[in-house]
Design a protein around this motif. Sequence first.
Motif, PDB file in Angstrom:
ATOM      1  N   THR A   1      54.789 204.160  -2.527  1.00  0.00           N
ATOM      2  CA  THR A   1      55.479 203.214  -3.391  1.00  0.00           C
ATOM      3  C   THR A   1      56.527 202.525  -2.531  1.00  0.00           C
ATOM      4  N   GLY A   2      57.140 201.508  -3.080  1.00  0.00           N
ATOM      5  CA  GLY A   2      58.152 200.824  -2.303  1.00  0.00           C
ATOM      6  C   GLY A   2      58.819 199.722  -3.076  1.00  0.00           C
ATOM      7  N   THR A   3      59.657 198.991  -2.363  1.00  0.00           N
ATOM      8  CA  THR A   3      60.384 197.872  -2.939  1.00  0.00           C
ATOM      9  C   THR A   3      60.364 196.723  -1.948  1.00  0.00           C
ATOM     10  N   ALA A   4      60.012 195.547  -2.444  1.00  0.00           N
ATOM     11  CA  ALA A   4      60.072 194.348  -1.612  1.00  0.00           C
ATOM     12  C   ALA A   4      61.287 193.531  -2.027  1.00  0.00           C
ATOM     13  N   LYS A   5      62.030 193.063  -1.045  1.00  0.00           N
ATOM     14  CA  LYS A   5      63.140 192.135  -1.292  1.00  0.00           C
ATOM     15  C   LYS A   5      62.696 190.787  -0.757  1.00  0.00           C
ATOM     16  N   ILE A   6      62.555 189.840  -1.677  1.00  0.00           N
ATOM     17  CA  ILE A   6      61.980 188.541  -1.357  1.00  0.00           C
ATOM     18  C   ILE A   6      63.019 187.439  -1.555  1.00  0.00           C
TER      19      ILE A   6
ATOM     20  N   THR B   1      60.956 191.500   3.140  1.00  0.00           N
ATOM     21  CA  THR B   1      60.437 192.758   3.658  1.00  0.00           C
ATOM     22  C   THR B   1      60.166 193.729   2.516  1.00  0.00           C
ATOM     23  N   ALA B   2      59.186 194.573   2.753  1.00  0.00           N
ATOM     24  CA  ALA B   2      58.878 195.667   1.830  1.00  0.00           C
ATOM     25  C   ALA B   2      59.177 196.967   2.552  1.00  0.00           C
ATOM     26  N   THR B   3      59.908 197.849   1.902  1.00  0.00           N
ATOM     27  CA  THR B   3      60.206 199.163   2.459  1.00  0.00           C
ATOM     28  C   THR B   3      59.445 200.193   1.645  1.00  0.00           C
ATOM     29  N   MET B   4      58.583 200.944   2.318  1.00  0.00           N
ATOM     30  CA  MET B   4      57.710 201.900   1.641  1.00  0.00           C
ATOM     31  C   MET B   4      58.328 203.296   1.620  1.00  0.00           C
ATOM     32  N   SER B   5      57.806 204.142   0.740  1.00  0.00           N
ATOM     33  CA  SER B   5      58.338 205.494   0.554  1.00  0.00           C
ATOM     34  C   SER B   5      58.222 206.359   1.805  1.00  0.00           C
ATOM     35  N   ASP B   6      57.325 206.022   2.730  1.00  0.00           N
ATOM     36  CA  ASP B   6      57.202 206.795   3.969  1.00  0.00           C
ATOM     37  C   ASP B   6      58.028 206.202   5.106  1.00  0.00           C
ATOM     38  N   GLY B   7      58.845 205.181   4.793  1.00  0.00           N
ATOM     39  CA  GLY B   7      59.687 204.548   5.799  1.00  0.00           C
ATOM     40  C   GLY B   7      59.076 203.318   6.457  1.00  0.00           C
TER      41      GLY B   7
END
Length: 131
Positions: free
Chosen positions: A80-85, A97-103
């Motif tokens: 899972t993750g979060t993208a800041k657009i 950028t998108a930051t995923m749960s695994d880094g």
Amino acid sequence: MIILGVALASLFGCGTVITVPTIVKMPDGSVLRGTSSATMTVGQFSVTNAENTLTCSGTYNPMDASHVITVPLSCSDGRTGTAKITRTLSGMAGSGTATMSDGTIANVAFGEGLTADKVTAPPSAQPQMAR
């Protein structure tokens, strides 16, 4: 804010769907391609790699007038993750950028005329040295 709402209402109309190309580039250079689509009530995106082994998708509020939006996402491999657009003034294109749960950090872009060569791969994550 009222003018923005009227402009978006006229842009989307009743039931109109706006769809633009979306690309995610991973640190290893692999590319996920797909689309972002929005109506007056919901925005969503979905991207898949060339091998069809990884798909990531998410939803967002298309009426959010913020210049920078945060989009939760999930992938078929369990991450899972979060993208800041950061969007353009029209809201019809943007990147971030998108930051995923695994880094993992991936670069994301959407908009008309978008091609993979216009999206750079983020630097590979470097392990932190113990001090």
